[in-house]
Write a protein that holds these residues in place. Structure first.
Motif, PDB file in Angstrom:
ATOM      1  N   UNK A 287       0.856  -1.185   0.000  1.00 28.57           N
ATOM      2  CA  UNK A 287       0.000   0.000   0.000  1.00 28.57           C
ATOM      3  C   UNK A 287       0.891   1.234   0.000  1.00 28.57           C
ATOM      4  N   UNK A 288       0.293   2.394  -0.068  1.00 29.23           N
ATOM      5  CA  UNK A 288       1.053   3.614   0.151  1.00 29.23           C
ATOM      6  C   UNK A 288       0.202   4.574   0.974  1.00 29.23           C
ATOM      7  N   UNK A 289       0.870   5.457   1.685  1.00 27.21           N
ATOM      8  CA  UNK A 289       0.224   6.368   2.627  1.00 27.21           C
ATOM      9  C   UNK A 289       0.422   7.799   2.156  1.00 27.21           C
ATOM     10  N   UNK A 305       4.465   7.784   1.423  1.00 22.23           N
ATOM     11  CA  UNK A 305       5.366   6.716   1.820  1.00 22.23           C
ATOM     12  C   UNK A 305       4.798   5.384   1.333  1.00 22.23           C
ATOM     13  N   UNK A 306       5.677   4.545   0.801  1.00 24.63           N
ATOM     14  CA  UNK A 306       5.295   3.206   0.382  1.00 24.63           C
ATOM     15  C   UNK A 306       5.337   2.261   1.579  1.00 24.63           C
ATOM     16  N   UNK A 307       4.580   1.175   1.490  1.00 27.08           N
ATOM     17  CA  UNK A 307       4.554   0.201   2.581  1.00 27.08           C
ATOM     18  C   UNK A 307       5.919  -0.433   2.798  1.00 27.08           C
ATOM     19  N   UNK A 308       6.793  -0.370   1.813  1.00 28.94           N
ATOM     20  CA  UNK A 308       8.145  -0.909   1.943  1.00 28.94           C
ATOM     21  C   UNK A 308       9.090   0.070   2.625  1.00 28.94           C
ATOM     22  N   UNK A 309       8.552   1.203   3.100  1.00 32.05           N
ATOM     23  CA  UNK A 309       9.334   2.221   3.793  1.00 32.05           C
ATOM     24  C   UNK A 309       8.792   2.415   5.207  1.00 32.05           C
ATOM     25  N   UNK A 310       9.558   3.093   6.083  1.00 33.55           N
ATOM     26  CA  UNK A 310       9.020   3.420   7.410  1.00 33.55           C
ATOM     27  C   UNK A 310       7.876   4.427   7.291  1.00 33.55           C
ATOM     28  N   UNK A 311       7.047   4.475   8.312  1.00 36.92           N
ATOM     29  CA  UNK A 311       5.933   5.421   8.339  1.00 36.92           C
ATOM     30  C   UNK A 311       6.446   6.834   8.563  1.00 36.92           C
ATOM     31  N   UNK A 312       5.589   7.803   8.226  1.00 34.17           N
ATOM     32  CA  UNK A 312       5.825   9.170   8.680  1.00 34.17           C
ATOM     33  C   UNK A 312       5.799   9.176  10.210  1.00 34.17           C
ATOM     34  N   UNK A 325      -4.382   1.142  -1.526  1.00 38.07           N
ATOM     35  CA  UNK A 325      -3.776  -0.104  -1.992  1.00 38.07           C
ATOM     36  C   UNK A 325      -3.142   0.052  -3.367  1.00 38.07           C
ATOM     37  N   UNK A 326      -3.631   0.992  -4.152  1.00 37.69           N
ATOM     38  CA  UNK A 326      -3.122   1.131  -5.513  1.00 37.69           C
ATOM     39  C   UNK A 326      -3.346   2.552  -6.011  1.00 37.69           C
ATOM     40  N   UNK A 327      -2.689   2.873  -7.125  1.00 38.63           N
ATOM     41  CA  UNK A 327      -2.893   4.172  -7.753  1.00 38.63           C
ATOM     42  C   UNK A 327      -4.323   4.315  -8.242  1.00 38.63           C
ATOM     43  N   UNK A 328      -4.895   3.185  -8.679  1.00 39.21           N
ATOM     44  CA  UNK A 328      -6.286   3.214  -9.138  1.00 39.21           C
ATOM     45  C   UNK A 328      -7.222   3.597  -7.997  1.00 39.21           C
ATOM     46  N   UNK A 329      -6.972   3.046  -6.801  1.00 37.88           N
ATOM     47  CA  UNK A 329      -7.791   3.401  -5.641  1.00 37.88           C
ATOM     48  C   UNK A 329      -7.622   4.878  -5.306  1.00 37.88           C
TER      49      UNK A 329
END
Length: 435
Positions: A287-289, A305-312, A325-329
């Motif tokens: 996902x991304x935030x 931030x991507x899910x493969x990175x630490x959170x803010x 979950x996606x760019x489409x979402x």
């Protein structure tokens, strides 16, 4: 390790946690095998603490010092705490940052022996934000213990705040080393640093200013040693080869921990209590935030931030960050939010920590990440890093019987007569008009 509250809650309490919040430092102390007691004015945070089995005074830190100091267990020899940071925070209006020189002056006045009532009067007359003045409280507690006839000076002091407060901790450290004035010759080894949470296994980028002091003769003060690589905000990825080039006492520094890994580790398939199936696609957590805050001075430029990175940095507004979950979402406006338990995991609270009361997102955001707390407290109290076993155990919180929570509530609130003014006031919504 015993569960919180398995003996009498105040037996052999070692650590006093000022401005305790829901218990970040207390959770850290528990997994290190130390007992603590906190002072917290917010009743919602107190309810979380009671449910977690953490001894607590529902009280104002200043009132406890002025009129209830003798209630603190005599076994306490460690003073810890993180004064409220809103006025110092970059996210706030910055009144505290503008008042740094003023606060430094008052720190020196306190130690030199000036009348505290006059100091309070002068602070008020100058219009200093009351929250800014609270950064003086740890010093006032230290002086109170030194001047008390039936107490020994605190052996260890551990304080944390936002990075903007580092200049004040430097003044603290200088005075603690001097033993001047009201310190009455009591001297400490003291130092302070900026610590980045992701370098200590916290799946979040957050920088804290930390001060550690130990009575002279108790051993040197050493900076906690980072166990993980820093996160490159420019998205430079740290390869395994780079990690091998940065040795530490454990051999290598691990890559920083990502949001996906932290949430996966706390999820139901791995024995945790968090269901993150909604964030998985094809069995992979991805996902991304999008942040609630703007970037580079532009409120409309929301960071990602991507899910493969630490959170803010997890703040009290963490529930306002949008998860896609996606760019489409994202394009379709289909967003999700982190739950309180998930936000807590990103702060390194156990997956099953019993968040209680209202304003739980604010509680999560105000807390010290327990994983960082374990590294700081272990180095300050034992001179070593927490063990791998201690860190592993910190993923899950032991069950606390209702009877224990009730006993702690009786200690912390009693008949409520000594709780903060309006501390138990319940605001009810106005009744709706009949249709």
């Amino acid at each position: 390790m015993s569960s919180p509250g398995s003996q009498h809650p105040l037996d052999e309490v070692r650590i006093l946690d000022l401005f305790a919040g829901p218990g970040g430092l207390d959770v850290a102390a528990h997994f290190l095998g130390f007992k603590s007691i906190g002072i917290e004015w917010d009743r919602n945070a107190c309810e979380t603490r009671y449910a977690a089995g953490l001894p607590t005074y529902h009280a104002d830190v200043s009132v406890m010092r002025e009129s209830r100091f003798d209630e603190i267990p005599s076994s306490v020899d460690v003073l810890a705490g993180g004064p409220p940071c809103q006025s110092f925070s970059v996210a706030g209006h910055g009144a505290g940052r503008a008042a740094l020189d003023t606060v430094k002056e008052f720190i020196h006045r306190l130690v030199s022996g000036k009348n505290e009532a006059q100091i309070d009067k002068d602070l008020h007359a100058m219009g200093v934000d009351p929250r800014t003045a609270l950064v003086l409280e740890p010093l006032r507690w230290l002086l109170k213990a030194i001047e008390a006839k039936d107490r020994d000076p605190y052996r260890v002091i551990v304080l944390e705040q936002v990075p903007a407060v580092l200049p004040l901790w430097e003044v603290y450290a200088q005075l603690l080393r001097s033993g001047e004035g009201r310190l009455q010759g009591v001297k400490y080894e003291a130092d302070c640093w900026e610590l980045k949470t992701e370098q200590f296994g916290v799946p979040q980028t957050r920088t804290r200013a930390v001060l550690v002091a130990r009575l002279v003769g108790s051993g040197a003060v050493e900076r906690p040693e980072a166990t993980h690589l820093p996160f490159d905000l420019r998205r430079g990825q740290s390869s395994a080869a780079q990690a091998e080039m940065l040795p530490n006492s454990r051999g290598t520094r691990a890559p920083w921990l990502s949001m996906a890994q932290a949430l996966d580790d706390a999820s139901t398939p791995r024995g945790g209590s968090i269901d993150i199936s909604r964030l998985r696609t094809g069995g992979k957590t991805e996902f991304f935030v999008v942040s609630n805050y703007g970037s580079n001075g532009d409120p409309k430029n929301r960071g990602r931030r991507k899910s493969s990175e630490p959170a803010f940095t997890v703040t009290g507004k963490v529930s306002r960050n949008k998860v896609y979950k996606s760019a489409e979402d994202h394009d379709a406006g289909r967003s999700d939010r982190f739950t309180i338990a998930e936000s807590g995991v990103l702060q390194t609270f156990p997956h099953n920590f019993p968040w209680s009361g209202h304003h739980q997102a604010q509680q999560v955001g105000n807390a010290v990440p327990p994983r960082l707390g374990m590294h700081v407290l272990s180095r300050a109290l034992r001179g070593i890093a927490p063990t791998d076993d201690e860190l592993a155990r910190s993923a899950s919180w032991p069950a606390v019987p209702d009877a224990t929570a009730d006993e702690l509530r009786a200690i912390g609130c009693g008949d409520r007569s000594q709780c903060p003014r309006d501390g138990h006031k319940v605001t009810r919504a106005a009744p709706k008009s009949a249709p």
